[in-house]
Design an enzyme around this catalytic site. Structure first.
Site, PDB file in Angstrom:
ATOM      1  N   GLU A 126       3.683   4.608   4.408  1.00  0.00           N
ATOM      2  CA  GLU A 126       3.448   3.174   4.636  1.00  0.00           C
ATOM      3  C   GLU A 126       4.336   2.611   5.738  1.00  0.00           C
ATOM      4  OE1 GLU A 126       3.709   1.221   0.806  1.00  0.00           O
ATOM      5  OE2 GLU A 126       1.794   2.038   0.162  1.00  0.00           O
TER       6      GLU A 126
ATOM      7  N   GLU B  93      -3.440   6.788  -2.056  1.00  0.00           N
ATOM      8  CA  GLU B  93      -2.776   6.189  -3.209  1.00  0.00           C
ATOM      9  C   GLU B  93      -3.639   5.106  -3.810  1.00  0.00           C
ATOM     10  OE1 GLU B  93       1.101   4.511  -2.686  1.00  0.00           O
ATOM     11  OE2 GLU B  93       1.830   6.171  -1.448  1.00  0.00           O
TER      12      GLU B  93
END
Lengths: 633, 633, 633
Positions: B144, B298
């Site tokens: 991320e 995810e």
């Protein structure tokens, strides 16, 4: 020994010609103890090692001549500006790295060597000068300890504290779960206070830092205390606890170190809410003091918290004071004697308000002084026996303030206050206990939202139930260990067996739901599996909401959601804890006295008969609106 | 190749004896891919250049023995504490100049040479050690990406980026309109990141800094990627995109550099809102991947955003997963395998919850694994054709986050989400396109609040309409150029001609107004002059609110206010874009399969017949509440 | 001399080819004065001591050729980036110690020697070059002075200012009540600006710092002014006041130093509220200018404050402009001529909007220019006589922004605005006065919430009442001295005698209460004892709420709570201050002219007859909706 009566007296705020009037007014009000010098460091030591005690000598002489004793302060809560300038490394640093400046109070780093040295120096100077002064009655170290610092001194001290706690880094890495987000520490030097970081902090680090802050401030306190004990062996050394929501002190631990537990009490509510909060604060103090006498060191003649300040309503000053005395306070003290003309707290109300002695407030202060003269102080020893204990654990509170919990609405203080309030309104005598305390004496133990719980405490609660006790556990208890590591295998890990349940999921509520018998459930719900327990109430979907489990000789209740006061009261009633009191009418036994206070606006029945010590009038089972009596058994 | 199934696996959070149980449970759940090592840097390189790969060797061997492949992480998202201590200049600095500290994740400056070197070192070490390991299936660089830094390293890199972009200072001064408030730069050294300043920042500087941050992080990614490609030529290199509101990456640009587009998807809504957001996220990923397969890297078994966390409702885990697979995800991955006991995200739900495998969640995880085994993975190549494109441009989003806009309520993400949601509820297949993309294939192109637009993009949209396309433009589009300089002569500058209008004034609304046919208009209104267009709806005052313009072979619609979903749907219907779907029932074609998911609580008709690949049962045009099927065409 | 008409002209924002069109459009609009160069420092002095005046020469020549004069700016409000880089010690430091960066405007420390020198250098350079240019009409120093700094330069200057004010530390310690919290200063070096500290700051220190900031900025202004006077003896030197809530200037003091009072006026309300605020701002300016002409230096063609910006409604630009001219503005100026394409204020509206000259706004600008040509400018000398004075004291405002007041809801600006609004709606001519001003000329003096009041001011008000005046004092007035030290003995200390009351307690209200005749009382109440006064209205509990006291030859009213507009109007009516105006219809006399403006949407009667100077049409006692006329007496 009569009850102490008085407050913080800051003569340095006023020209010397006012002092004589102060003493005269104190005598009129019945004041017999004042706290002097809390914020006087800069006036007592105007430059390093140079002292100007003359004015304080005169103040103490004046007071002594007037028969007023002194709770003499060690003024370390507010270092002088010269100190900050000479020792900028002793100023507080925020988590963002901002080094704060003097100009207010509390701006110091309790781990800074210069601050520690300067503290001992002024303590020794005061101790040596005033140890034999006839006015000296007590030592008041510091004020409302509560300044965490994130500087390098604090970091070094935190590391030393952690070494002591964990021995090695492996234990620390394990306790803190540093494997999460890869923050494994390979050298002690890598560990800092929880300073500003990019994303969520480590909850175990945050919790240990709060423990450290409490211990580090306690070390500062005990340094002064030890020196004072050496200089004045017979004089009590205390410090005043602040009960604010940001409290950063483990009061159970501190209460083992002070000679006298002393609290400051500023309710945030008004009217009946304030009366309940006052009882709560006094019961905490009584419990911290081990069920023995303590001291209300500060309250105010008005409400000072929140967006609006106002004087207390007629009668409230006395009623709140009586609530404290009934629960074992050795006196009634205020902040402060005379409302200040200037400074940051110039609008904090005084015993002598800005308006002066010709005022309702000062008349009530005088009347209260008169009343207190007629009430005996508590003698050393146990005060009364409580039937029900509520668990109170500042570490649990701190843990619930950590990052990333399933709901941001879990409020530890509110949960404990509710448990106390519900008992208080029914007249059930309550006290507080730490999870590791000896519990068998209590008819019941209430456990509001005790998120982390150590193995030792879990064993303690288990033994209590097995020994026949009644335990009432509320949601989000027993989930984690003392490092806030979640206990696996189903919530509430440490209490599963005694509760006879296994909680599979937490479902914080967006909207309230209705429970049969127990009314509205808000904020929180759980998927509870019965594992020996029976369901006393069920959620609309059919799952257990309130359960009861007979375990060993006792019974363990579980409330898996937040009920309102009446719902929680119904649970307690089902658990056999209904009281017979009239809401708002407080009857408290203290040694051989019974105190009754009517907080309502109507005449009320009270189970008290005899002669009121205050007025000398008979008490016949009824109490007028707002009235209070004290009767000897 | 089957679908991937698994999640982040962080064995270092658990004692080694748990690992065997992990692999056994993974096999029970049908897991065939796990992401390992995302936060393991401090465990793999405990001091500079010293590696402890033993534990990871054992983990990979165990997994390989269990038939589970590994998406092996390059752990640069969370540098070890020793790194921060050795290189404090590589820690993030906020716009206020606060240098952050380790203890969380993401605390680094992507422009710091020490960080870049350390990143390459750990990448090379991992690449060399595991390139031949049978478990190694994929490289997962970082996590991320999203840490902007304002330090001097960042400033130097920003200046270099600006030199490259503008060539000379004259062009930069012109693009940034530095003449406003006299901030003309006469030397590159004067340019900094948008650090804290006295009053409003320069919007063009702020926008360029966000572009720079995206490019600078991309440079960090491509450095690792190039090294890994060199070491393991056949293995895909990816990174997981975060879709949060603070996203600081230009995903179109990044998607040209990753071997596999991968996203993390955490809906902020619940129930039907979450289902819509899931479709939105998956359609974004599919679009970024150029209409070809990608990977859901995810998701969670519960809801993690907002003030309350909770497990997903029964069936939701599978339905959300199917939504992703239907849109081309090559698998279904979770963060994380086992819910952590400690750390900042200890309450982030896992595939194996705190409760353990005997839980609804783990049972659903197993059932999902079984279902996925029966669904073929998408093959490389186009997935399906979308009828309607919605323009999506992260630069436009960043621009709308700038200072001083006519209304603080303009919300780019909400506008794009609404366009997608309205199509999704009607079953109109939608995708996203960049304003400069080739558009002729689409029946219609929706343009929600595209504040800045380059000349090139404006020409592209013009050509699309002239070539016969249908364009639906919402308010506050086409106003500015790519430097957020307003196009003069009447709004919406770049789109005036194709829309056949000229907007003279903006009037943000204090209160909603009603439009005939299209219902409530909120937040925004405009004074629109027709210049070839016709008014389809008018404001109560008579001015055009919704317009239509035939231009070349196509039609361009303009919506000058914010409509609610039904009003916007009516505009689309008038533009010929009404779908025939049942709201909440999703039917998605992917290559030779049709996926149908019923998000409602009732049985619903679906235009699908055949045999459900998951259950082997016939599908006859109806779908039970919460059910889903996959049928081969 | 005609009225000035124009605005800020920033040609450097546009390519040179636009300039000729600018001048042509200015001529079309009737513009005869533009402010040039406010933000041009970086374009005029691109490196230290090197000047590039060529472009400005050309601009001024063009303007002069077009008959347009120039209010030439000294651009010190926005130092160039090169200056910040060369003198980082001259950048602003926040109270948290953050040193701000250039990139916006206003980033400087007015106490930094380098900034002071650089200011004088550019002032001299501009003065010498343009003193003889035919366009030069006026000097415009700086822009909206308002940047407090907390750096060490500021600290040194603050100390010097305090030495001057207090002479010695004893006086300072006394004035600041440093005895509270033990912050006694023993050396000047210990005193700093009110930087971030641990708890509440000292209110007296905070107030003195605000006084210092005003004086320090004034010293910067007078330095430039003196130099300009020396270079161009006949040219006025002014600066534009900002009227924002964060205003940090004592405008009474500044107005003694400027050659021409000039204000920027940006109402925060809309419609009628904006009209009232415009009258308020213009009456302030008129009062600051001593009842003589002044200049509206900035207004906007749209509303720019709050979350939503929008053009003013048709007619409002002219009506607001006439309100200013009627009250003595020598012209009507806007920020800015042409709406900027880029930069932080690109959405600030211009006289020429983004849409261009073919727009309602520009047409209204042209029509206004035409109207203004027909209205004579005010001649130097008194403008008109006000009947009622409202006390206005920026120091009192700052004091109410201090810490720890009895209520966080006391709002000085709102209280003063209400007093003005109530008079304005009734057509009672009002002005503002400082508490120490000569008051006998006024029929009445209103005193809204004047928390601190000096002994001198108290004597002034007393003399006013004793001399026959009518004083209307609102709650929370006269409480403190000029150091915010509370006057003891009962509130409102300094005004007790003339009000004939003694206030014992303040009780901020949680809920409104009803007063007979005067309606709702909110936010505040008091326990008032009559001490010569009579009760005009009483609280529900029976205590006096509004009182009247005949004292000497006059009458002093006291309003002990916050009334709404109609309640306050009823108090004024009882005090003999009822006006005969129609709400929303403004009739203002200025020297030999009468201005009438109808802000309502209906035709209204006005007591005006004659010929409208603007249209040449007769005025016969009625005015159409939104219309305005100017008639010579």
């Amino acid at each position: 020994m009569p009850l102490w009566y008085g407050g913080d007296y800051n003569p340095e705020q006023w020209p010397e010609e006012v002092w004589a009037e102060d003493v005269a007014l104190m005598r009129r009000a019945g004041v017999n103890l004042v706290t002097v010098g809390v914020f006087s460091w800069s006036r007592l030591e105007p430059s390093e090692g140079r002292y100007t005690f003359g004015w304080l000598d005169r103040v103490l002489d004046l007071l002594a001549a007037g028969g007023i004793r002194v709770d003499l302060a060690i003024p370390t809560a507010s270092p002088p500006p010269w100190f900050s300038l000479a020792h900028p490394d002793a100023l507080t640093v925020t988590r963002d790295g901002v080094r704060l400046t003097h100009g207010s109070r509390d701006t110091y780093c309790v781990s800074a060597p210069a601050y520690r040295e300067a503290s001992l120096r002024i303590t020794r100077a005061l101790g040596e000068r005033y140890r034999d002064h006839p006015a000296t009655a007590m030592w008041h170290v510091h004020n409302e300890y509560g300044t965490p610092c994130h500087c390098d001194h604090a970091a070094a001290a935190f590391r030393a504290w952690l070494r002591e706690r964990y021995g090695g880094l492996d234990a620390l890495n394990d306790a803190w779960t540093t494997a999460f987000w890869g923050q494994h520490y390979s050298d002690w030097a890598q560990i800092t206070p929880p300073r500003a970081t990019q994303y969520l902090p480590n909850p175990a680090q945050a919790l240990d830092f709060r423990r450290f802050v409490s211990d580090e401030m306690l070390a500062h306190f005990t340094e002064q205390r030890d020196l004072l004990r050496e200089l004045t062996p017979g004089v009590s050394v205390t410090t005043n606890y602040v009960l604010a929501g940001w409290a950063c002190v483990d009061h159970w631990k501190w209460s083992r170190e002070v000679d006298l537990v002393a609290i400051d009490d500023y309710p945030s509510g008004r009217g009946m809410a304030a009366a309940g909060q006052t009882a709560f604060a006094a019961d905490l103090a009584r419990s911290w003091a081990g069920g023995r006498p303590w001291l209300l060191m500060e309250q105010a003649t008005g409400y000072v918290l929140g967006p609006r300040k106002a004087p207390k309503e007629p009668g409230e000053i006395a009623r709140h004071s009586l609530q404290h005395v009934a629960r074992g306070s050795k006196g009634v003290m205020f902040f402060q004697w005379r409302a200040s003309r200037g400074g940051a707290e110039q609008w904090h109300p005084g015993m002598v308000p800005h308006t002066g002695p010709d005022s309702r407030v000062f008349r009530e202060v005088c009347a209260l002084g008169e009343a207190l003269e007629r009430i005996p102080a508590p003698v050393d020893g146990p005060l009364a026996e409580a039937e029900v204990a509520i668990l109170w654990d500042e570490e649990a509170w701190w843990a619930v303030q950590g990052p990333g919990l399933p709901s941001t609405e879990i409020d530890y203080l509110a949960a404990v206050e509710q448990a106390h309030r519900v008992l208080w309104r029914q007249g059930v005598p309550a006290c507080f206990a730490h999870p590791s305390h000896d519990l068998p004496a209590y008819r019941a133990v209430l456990v509001p939202s005790l998120y982390p719980i150590s193995d030792e405490a879990a064993r303690n609660l288990t033994a209590y139930v097995e020994g026949g006790g009644t335990l009432v556990v509320s949601f989000f208890s027993g989930i984690a260990d003392e490092h806030t590591r979640i206990r696996p295998g189903g919530y509430p890990g440490a209490l599963r067996e005694i509760l006879g349940i296994r909680v599979e999921e937490f479902h914080p509520l967006d909207e309230p739901v209705e429970l049969p018998e127990f009314g509205q459930a808000t904020m929180w719900s759980e998927i509870v599996h019965l594992d020996g327990a029976e369901a006393v109430a069920r959620y609309p979907g059919g799952g257990p909401a309130v359960t009861r489990h007979r375990h060993g000789g006792g019974t363990a209740w579980y409330v898996s959601t937040r009920l309102d006061d009446s719902g929680y009261a119904r649970v307690l009633a089902r658990a056999g804890l209904a009281g017979s009191g009239v809401p708002g009418v407080e009857v408290v036994r203290r040694q051989d006295l019974v105190f009754a206070v009517n907080h309502t606006e109507d005449e009320q029945p009270v189970p008290v008969h005899g002669t009121d010590l205050i007025t000398g009038r008979p008490v016949g089972g009824r109490l007028g609106p707002g009235r209070y009596v004290v009767v000897r058994l």
